[in-house]
Design an enzyme around this catalytic site. Structure first.
Site, PDB file in Angstrom:
ATOM      1  N   LYS A 226      11.253   0.272  12.835  1.00 26.44           N
ATOM      2  CA  LYS A 226      11.182  -0.856  13.777  1.00 26.44           C
ATOM      3  C   LYS A 226      12.591  -1.290  14.167  1.00 26.44           C
ATOM      4  O   LYS A 226      13.518  -1.227  13.356  1.00 26.44           O
ATOM      5  CB  LYS A 226      10.421  -2.031  13.139  1.00 26.44           C
ATOM      6  CG  LYS A 226       8.929  -1.730  12.905  1.00 26.44           C
ATOM      7  CD  LYS A 226       8.057  -2.046  14.104  1.00 26.44           C
ATOM      8  CE  LYS A 226       6.672  -1.434  14.027  1.00 26.44           C
ATOM      9  NZ  LYS A 226       5.696  -2.222  13.264  1.00 26.44           N
ATOM     10  N   ARG A 260       2.991   1.683   6.127  1.00 27.76           N
ATOM     11  CA  ARG A 260       2.716   2.524   7.307  1.00 27.76           C
ATOM     12  C   ARG A 260       4.048   3.095   7.749  1.00 27.76           C
ATOM     13  O   ARG A 260       4.926   2.341   8.167  1.00 27.76           O
ATOM     14  CB  ARG A 260       2.068   1.665   8.392  1.00 27.76           C
ATOM     15  CG  ARG A 260       1.723   2.409   9.666  1.00 27.76           C
ATOM     16  CD  ARG A 260       1.133   1.467  10.714  1.00 27.76           C
ATOM     17  NE  ARG A 260       0.802   2.167  11.943  1.00 27.76           N
ATOM     18  CZ  ARG A 260       1.676   2.415  12.915  1.00 27.76           C
ATOM     19  NH1 ARG A 260       2.934   2.036  12.813  1.00 27.76           N
ATOM     20  NH2 ARG A 260       1.296   3.076  13.998  1.00 27.76           N
TER      21      ARG A 260
HETATM   22  N1  HH2 Z   1       3.074  -0.988  14.348  1.00 25.84           N
HETATM   23  C1  HH2 Z   1       2.881  -0.216  15.436  1.00 25.84           C
HETATM   24  C2  HH2 Z   1       1.614   0.273  15.746  1.00 25.84           C
HETATM   25  N2  HH2 Z   1       0.559  -0.010  14.971  1.00 25.84           N
HETATM   26  N3  HH2 Z   1      -0.344  -1.072  13.069  1.00 25.84           N
HETATM   27  C3  HH2 Z   1      -0.177  -1.847  11.980  1.00 25.84           C
HETATM   28  N4  HH2 Z   1      -1.222  -2.147  11.200  1.00 25.84           N
HETATM   29  N5  HH2 Z   1       1.045  -2.352  11.643  1.00 25.84           N
HETATM   30  C4  HH2 Z   1       2.150  -2.111  12.385  1.00 25.84           C
HETATM   31  O1  HH2 Z   1       3.241  -2.628  12.041  1.00 25.84           O
HETATM   32  C5  HH2 Z   1       2.020  -1.286  13.547  1.00 25.84           C
HETATM   33  C6  HH2 Z   1       0.722  -0.781  13.870  1.00 25.84           C
HETATM   34  C7  HH2 Z   1       4.049   0.123  16.298  1.00 25.84           C
HETATM   35  O2  HH2 Z   1       4.794   1.150  15.740  1.00 25.84           O
HETATM   36  P1  HH2 Z   1       4.685   2.686  16.176  1.00 25.84           P
HETATM   37  O3  HH2 Z   1       3.330   3.230  15.946  1.00 25.84           O
HETATM   38  O4  HH2 Z   1       5.777   3.398  15.506  1.00 25.84           O
HETATM   39  O5  HH2 Z   1       5.027   2.642  17.720  1.00 25.84           O
HETATM   40  P2  HH2 Z   1       4.153   2.620  19.048  1.00 25.84           P
HETATM   41  O6  HH2 Z   1       3.304   1.412  19.055  1.00 25.84           O
HETATM   42  O7  HH2 Z   1       5.205   2.576  20.132  1.00 25.84           O
HETATM   43  O8  HH2 Z   1       3.333   3.858  19.107  1.00 25.84           O
END
Ligand code: HH2
Length: 282
Positions: A226, A260
């Site tokens: 993040k 995660r």
């Molecule tokens: N963060 C993201 C997406 N889903 N779900 C949970 N439960 N907690 C989180 O902190 C979380 C999540 C965003 O991160 P990422 O999947 O790396 O990126 P993107 O949303 O751009 O695909």
């Protein structure tokens, strides 16, 4: 004697959380802030899923819509076109429980039918239809806090007391879900790092997960890569595992039960060491 370790139930799977669980991320998107466009080809995505399983993840989280700050919503048909074939193939060919990262009840229902056992909802089961999908299927649910909408949530977020506000939201959503038939033991809560939070809010939450855990459910922490980590470790968007592993250590020592993450192999090794060197998990 401490408290017994918490249970997390997701359809026919049950975890006794006496160690830190690792949820590996598979983003089937052209625009995620990490891995953008890498796994759009279902064959490549399934290979990545296999790798995540081999690296020791407990759960695979598959998402087809980026929720990074400024991201635009994706229509349900497009979301399913991205993740449907991947969920079906992983459920058939890879031995790992599947979580679907979606806030759309229609997608969650299809994903469960295709083999997913957990619904990871960044909108915290605010949609009554999503509550019904989880309650009727017996799926596990991740109830996450987000302030505002992805398009604008990072524009000067304000809290009087971030921990109290996030905790109150999660407790309220949990109570509402349970009163509509979701089993308490199928839920976990997540403060939603980066979702309508300034760097200081994220840092405060990371050090306060035990307070969130006092709600009575396991806590999932998603701080991996993040951008707030870049403010403490100066790499592009916190890229590279060091900052994420530091966040994992702080999270686990302060009460996180599930992480995660993007860097699965490194995190799995890291939490094994952390777990065995912790005086107690409670
Ligand atoms: N963060 C993201 C997406 N889903 N779900 C949970 N439960 N907690 C989180 O902190 C979380 C999540 C965003 O991160 P990422 O999947 O790396 O990126 P993107 O949303 O751009 O695909």
């Amino acid at each position: 004697m401490g408290e017994p370790p918490p249970i997390w139930r997701a359809r026919d799977i049950e975890w006794t959380i006496d160690r830190t669980l690792v949820m590996g991320i598979l983003n089937v998107t052209p625009d995620s802030f990490s891995d953008a466009g890498k796994f759009l080809d279902p064959r490549v995505a399934v290979e990545r899923a296999r790798r995540i399983a081999e690296e020791g993840a407990d759960i695979l989280d598959i998402g087809g819509e980026s929720t990074r700050p400024g991201a635009r919503p994706v229509p349900a048909d497009e979301e399913w076109r991205r993740i449907g074939p991947v969920i079906e193939a992983v459920a058939r060919d890879v031995d790992i429980p599947i979580s679907v990262d979606t806030y759309k009840p229609r997608i969650a229902r299809k994903a469960i039918r295709a083999g997913a056992v957990i619904v990871n909802d960044v909108r915290g089961l605010r949609d009554p239809e999503m509550v019904r999908v989880v309650a009727n299927s017996g799926a596990g649910a991740v109830i996450m806090h987000m302030k505002g909408e992805p398009a604008t949530m990072q524009e000067n977020p304000h809290y009087d007391d971030v921990v109290a506000e996030v905790k109150a939201f999660l407790a309220e959503r949990l109570g509402e879900a349970v009163s509509h038939g979701v089993a308490m033991e199928s839920t976990v809560v997540d403060p939603g790092f980066g979702f309508g939070k300034a760097p200081r809010h994220n840092t405060t939450l990371l050090h306060s997960l035990r307070e969130i855990r006092a709600i009575g459910r396991p806590v999932l922490a998603g701080a991996s890569r993040k951008s707030f980590l870049a403010s403490v470790h100066p790499t592009k968007d916190g890229e590279g595992p060091e900052a994420s592993l530091a966040a994992a250590a702080i999270g686990v020592q302060n009460g996180a039960d599930i992480l995660r993450v993007h860097d699965v192999a490194k995190t799995v090794q890291f939490v094994r060491t952390l777990d065995t060197s912790m005086p107690t998990q409670q």
